[in-house]
Design a protein around this motif. Structure first.
Motif, PDB file in Angstrom:
ATOM      1  N   UNK A 144       0.834  -1.201   0.000  1.00  0.00           N
ATOM      2  CA  UNK A 144       0.000   0.000   0.000  1.00  0.00           C
ATOM      3  C   UNK A 144       0.870   1.253   0.000  1.00  0.00           C
ATOM      4  N   UNK A 145       1.876   1.282   0.884  1.00  0.00           N
ATOM      5  CA  UNK A 145       2.715   2.475   0.954  1.00  0.00           C
ATOM      6  C   UNK A 145       3.539   2.673  -0.298  1.00  0.00           C
ATOM      7  N   UNK A 146       3.968   1.562  -0.888  1.00  0.00           N
ATOM      8  CA  UNK A 146       4.710   1.674  -2.143  1.00  0.00           C
ATOM      9  C   UNK A 146       3.815   2.307  -3.217  1.00  0.00           C
ATOM     10  N   UNK A 147       2.555   1.832  -3.294  1.00  0.00           N
ATOM     11  CA  UNK A 147       1.619   2.396  -4.268  1.00  0.00           C
ATOM     12  C   UNK A 147       1.428   3.885  -4.043  1.00  0.00           C
ATOM     13  N   UNK A 148       1.215   4.265  -2.788  1.00  0.00           N
ATOM     14  CA  UNK A 148       1.003   5.681  -2.471  1.00  0.00           C
ATOM     15  C   UNK A 148       2.211   6.521  -2.863  1.00  0.00           C
ATOM     16  N   UNK A 149       3.394   5.988  -2.596  1.00  0.00           N
ATOM     17  CA  UNK A 149       4.613   6.751  -2.900  1.00  0.00           C
ATOM     18  C   UNK A 149       4.797   6.921  -4.401  1.00  0.00           C
ATOM     19  N   UNK A 150       4.452   5.862  -5.160  1.00  0.00           N
ATOM     20  CA  UNK A 150       4.591   5.978  -6.618  1.00  0.00           C
ATOM     21  C   UNK A 150       3.658   7.059  -7.150  1.00  0.00           C
ATOM     22  N   UNK A 151       2.430   7.071  -6.618  1.00  0.00           N
ATOM     23  CA  UNK A 151       1.481   8.101  -7.039  1.00  0.00           C
ATOM     24  C   UNK A 151       1.995   9.487  -6.649  1.00  0.00           C
ATOM     25  N   UNK A 152       2.444   9.605  -5.404  1.00  0.00           N
ATOM     26  CA  UNK A 152       2.954  10.896  -4.935  1.00  0.00           C
ATOM     27  C   UNK A 152       4.107  11.350  -5.808  1.00  0.00           C
ATOM     28  N   UNK A 153       4.963  10.399  -6.158  1.00  0.00           N
ATOM     29  CA  UNK A 153       6.118  10.748  -6.971  1.00  0.00           C
ATOM     30  C   UNK A 153       5.706  11.283  -8.341  1.00  0.00           C
ATOM     31  N   UNK A 154       4.727  10.593  -8.972  1.00  0.00           N
ATOM     32  CA  UNK A 154       4.314  11.021 -10.321  1.00  0.00           C
ATOM     33  C   UNK A 154       3.776  12.444 -10.288  1.00  0.00           C
ATOM     34  N   UNK A 155       2.969  12.737  -9.267  1.00  0.00           N
ATOM     35  CA  UNK A 155       2.436  14.096  -9.134  1.00  0.00           C
ATOM     36  C   UNK A 155       3.553  15.101  -8.905  1.00  0.00           C
ATOM     37  N   UNK A 156       4.413  14.779  -7.942  1.00  0.00           N
ATOM     38  CA  UNK A 156       5.452  15.729  -7.556  1.00  0.00           C
ATOM     39  C   UNK A 156       6.405  15.976  -8.720  1.00  0.00           C
ATOM     40  N   UNK A 157       6.737  14.921  -9.436  1.00  0.00           N
ATOM     41  CA  UNK A 157       7.673  15.070 -10.546  1.00  0.00           C
ATOM     42  C   UNK A 157       7.106  15.969 -11.633  1.00  0.00           C
ATOM     43  N   UNK A 158       5.821  15.729 -11.986  1.00  0.00           N
ATOM     44  CA  UNK A 158       5.213  16.512 -13.053  1.00  0.00           C
ATOM     45  C   UNK A 158       5.092  17.984 -12.643  1.00  0.00           C
ATOM     46  N   UNK A 159       4.622  18.196 -11.419  1.00  0.00           N
ATOM     47  CA  UNK A 159       4.487  19.577 -10.955  1.00  0.00           C
ATOM     48  C   UNK A 159       5.862  20.231 -10.820  1.00  0.00           C
ATOM     49  N   UNK A 160       6.839  19.445 -10.359  1.00  0.00           N
ATOM     50  CA  UNK A 160       8.178  19.984 -10.141  1.00  0.00           C
ATOM     51  C   UNK A 160       8.845  20.396 -11.437  1.00  0.00           C
ATOM     52  N   UNK A 161       8.685  19.603 -12.472  1.00  0.00           N
ATOM     53  CA  UNK A 161       9.316  19.931 -13.750  1.00  0.00           C
ATOM     54  C   UNK A 161       8.811  21.257 -14.294  1.00  0.00           C
ATOM     55  N   UNK A 162       7.516  21.552 -14.040  1.00  0.00           N
ATOM     56  CA  UNK A 162       6.994  22.849 -14.471  1.00  0.00           C
ATOM     57  C   UNK A 162       7.670  23.983 -13.708  1.00  0.00           C
ATOM     58  N   UNK A 163       8.066  23.672 -12.475  1.00  0.00           N
ATOM     59  CA  UNK A 163       8.686  24.667 -11.605  1.00  0.00           C
ATOM     60  C   UNK A 163      10.178  24.828 -11.921  1.00  0.00           C
ATOM     61  N   UNK A 164      10.744  23.811 -12.545  1.00  0.00           N
ATOM     62  CA  UNK A 164      12.196  23.717 -12.730  1.00  0.00           C
ATOM     63  C   UNK A 164      12.707  24.848 -13.604  1.00  0.00           C
ATOM     64  N   UNK A 165      13.712  25.541 -13.099  1.00  0.00           N
ATOM     65  CA  UNK A 165      14.202  26.702 -13.837  1.00  0.00           C
ATOM     66  C   UNK A 165      15.597  26.470 -14.397  1.00  0.00           C
ATOM     67  N   UNK A 166      16.116  25.254 -14.232  1.00  0.00           N
ATOM     68  CA  UNK A 166      17.443  24.921 -14.777  1.00  0.00           C
ATOM     69  C   UNK A 166      18.504  25.933 -14.355  1.00  0.00           C
ATOM     70  N   UNK A 167      18.534  26.243 -13.056  1.00  0.00           N
ATOM     71  CA  UNK A 167      19.445  27.279 -12.566  1.00  0.00           C
ATOM     72  C   UNK A 167      20.885  27.057 -12.959  1.00  0.00           C
ATOM     73  N   UNK A 168      21.333  25.826 -12.763  1.00  0.00           N
ATOM     74  CA  UNK A 168      22.763  25.596 -12.923  1.00  0.00           C
ATOM     75  C   UNK A 168      23.171  25.363 -14.374  1.00  0.00           C
ATOM     76  N   UNK A 169      22.213  25.212 -15.249  1.00  0.00           N
ATOM     77  CA  UNK A 169      22.545  24.802 -16.619  1.00  0.00           C
ATOM     78  C   UNK A 169      23.077  25.975 -17.450  1.00  0.00           C
TER      79      UNK A 169
END
Lengths: 276, 264
Positions: free
Chosen positions: B239-264
């Protein structure tokens, strides 16, 4: 008719000069650190977390017993405080400086340090501070004091003095080991891994060294003196260290620092400024 | 996908072979903390006449050796590495590749565990001999341990990635990492077998993911659970693995929109 200044006075002036230098290092580094204020406060918060959870761990253990190898709960709290005091002291000055030293050796920029008209060992050991770690010192001290209040008995001036002395010796013991390890970078260039092991082993300082089985105790107290460094001051507070033991510890510390400095001088000779 | 993974494996083995000593040294980190707490609990248990609750001195040894093995096999360092990759601008080229960065991390992780497992077992055997371990398990404990450790490793890995995504918003996640490490230290079964911690701590451990990536597989490997409880634990892990995978997919997608590639 130039009169020569007495040796003592010259020595005193030298110490003053180095103290002044150290103060300059500290204030520069403080200004650096204050550029990232948010990070500074977060680091302090982290330390509260680390110390809080460590105390919780000890409390869980003492939920099942009243002593561990003769150590009572208040004595264990004092020990934990000492552990963070020593870690704080080393992380405040020596480990940030040594980290830079290893970089300098690798990049060949140590030359700039060596050209300066001061003792090179002093410079590479103290030039960089992680000022925020001073908070660890403070927190460690608070933990020690809380533990002392719980011990309840009056701690005499003698015991307090022994405590302070063995604490200083403990820090210097750890310093000499670190200096020795870092000096190896003159020959092997990459020694971060050795340091990583050292830090892993320091974990063991959170319990009195006498709980460990013999093989671990030997490796802890000889190869990694953190066991001695932490247990000795806590023992002093508990009234289990006499002057002879502290004197022996002092002699050992002087010896260790001597050996480490000798090694450092040897290492410096084989430094070629390779990439400079 | 299998072909891709095979190629990645070969590449990673070659990369790992350059740093053999380093890999073994990092293994020490897996060992030291459990041994420290084992030593302390042995002292406590001996002071109390050889057992505490249902744990005898040799049960403690079995538990902490199991914990060493589990801790090693569930190590995930991506939450530490990811911040560095973002800051140095190394993430951006990885994002341009057709394969998700996660897969590189999976392979890297597996290779490290595979190459250091044998030396770890040697050290564990040494510790086991010193502390006089006795194993009370049944064969089905071992059978149950296999899915349990796989779930635990996946869970720890996904948690590390969820934490890593915090970098997109916070840039520096030292504090988040420390927070998670220390809460894990309290509740994952490191400071004591969970049966010996106060009830409120047990409640936290079992209702949040903490118990499921460390204490649960360790208890199963030690042979300290009945079959029913063991199966129940597996469900909790899944159950926790499933929840974490879901959380990860959300966080990753939202995070990439936020990503500003500072160091690049």
């Amino acid at each position: 008719m130039a009169r020569r200044t007495p040796r003592i006075q010259r020595g005193g002036r030298l110490v003053l000069r180095y103290l002044r230098m150290f103060r300059a290092f500290a204030s520069t580094e403080f200004q650096f650190e204050m550029e990232y204020r948010g990070n500074f406060y977060l680091s302090i918060l982290e330390m509260f977390l680390v110390i809080g959870t460590s105390i919780a761990a000890v409390l869980v253990m003492f939920g099942h017993t009243t002593t561990i190898n003769g150590w009572t709960l208040p004595q264990m709290i004092v020990l934990l405080g000492v552990y963070y005091l020593i870690q704080g002291g080393v992380n405040l000055v020596f480990s940030p400086s040594f980290e830079r030293l290893m970089e300098h050796v690798r990049a060949g920029t140590l030359d700039f340090h060596l050209l300066k008209p001061v003792n090179a060992q002093f410079l590479v050991s103290t030039r960089h501070l992680r000022v925020v770690r001073a908070a660890d010192l403070l927190l460690g001290l608070v933990v020690v004091i809380v533990g002392l209040f719980q011990v309840g008995e009056q701690v005499g001036v003698g015991a307090a003095l022994l405590f302070a002395l063995s604490l200083v010796f403990g820090v210097m013991l750890v310093y000499s080991l670190l200096l020795g390890l870092v000096t190896l970078s003159f020959w092997f260039v990459r020694v971060e891994n050795l340091l990583a092991i050292f830090w892993a082993f320091t974990e063991a300082g959170r319990f009195p060294v006498d709980v460990y089985p013999l093989w671990l105790r030997v490796s802890l107290s000889t190869i990694v003196p953190i066991g001695i460094a932490v247990t000795a001051p806590a023992n002093a507070i508990a009234g289990r260290m006499d002057w002879i033991a502290v004197a022996l510890l002092g002699a050992g510390t002087v010896l260790a620092v001597g050996i480490a400095s000798a090694l450092w001088r040897r290492g410096l000779k084989s430094y070629t400024g390779a990439s400079a | 996908m299998i072909r891709i993974y095979r190629q990645l494996l070969v590449a990673q083995i070659q990369a790992a072979a350059q740093y053999r000593i380093q890999a073994v040294l990092w293994m020490l980190f897996s060992i030291i903390r459990p041994v420290i707490f084992l030593a302390a609990w042995t002292a406590v248990s001996n002071a109390q006449g050889g057992s505490i609750g249902s744990y005898t001195t040799s049960d403690f040894a079995a538990y902490y050796i199991a914990l060493t093995i589990v801790g090693h096999l569930t190590t995930a360092w991506n939450s530490f590495e990811f911040e560095f990759e973002v800051r140095q601008g190394r993430l951006s080229p990885k994002l341009l590749r057709p394969l998700h960065p996660l897969h590189y991390a999976v392979v890297e992780n597996l290779i490290w565990k595979a190459t250091t497992f044998l030396p770890l077992l040697v050290v564990c055997a040494l510790v086991a001999a010193t502390f006089n371990v006795q194993w009370h398990g049944q064969w089905w404990h071992l059978a149950l341990f296999v899915p349990s450790i796989v779930l635990a490793a996946a869970l720890a890995f996904m948690i590390a990635w969820v934490i890593a995504t915090a970098t997109f918003w916070l840039q520096r996640i030292n504090t988040v990492n420390t927070l998670f490490q220390r809460v894990g230290f309290m509740f994952a079964g490191q400071i004591a077998p969970l049966a010996l911690v106060p009830t409120w701590m047990q409640v936290v451990s079992y209702s949040l993911p903490f118990a499921y990536f460390l204490a649960v597989p360790a208890e199963i490997l030690r042979g300290g659970v009945t079959l029913e409880v063991g199966l129940l634990y597996l469900v909790g892990q899944a159950v926790w693995l499933g929840l974490m995978i879901i959380a990860y997919r959300f966080a990753w997608r939202a995070g990439l929109r936020e990503y500003s590639a500072v160091g690049a």
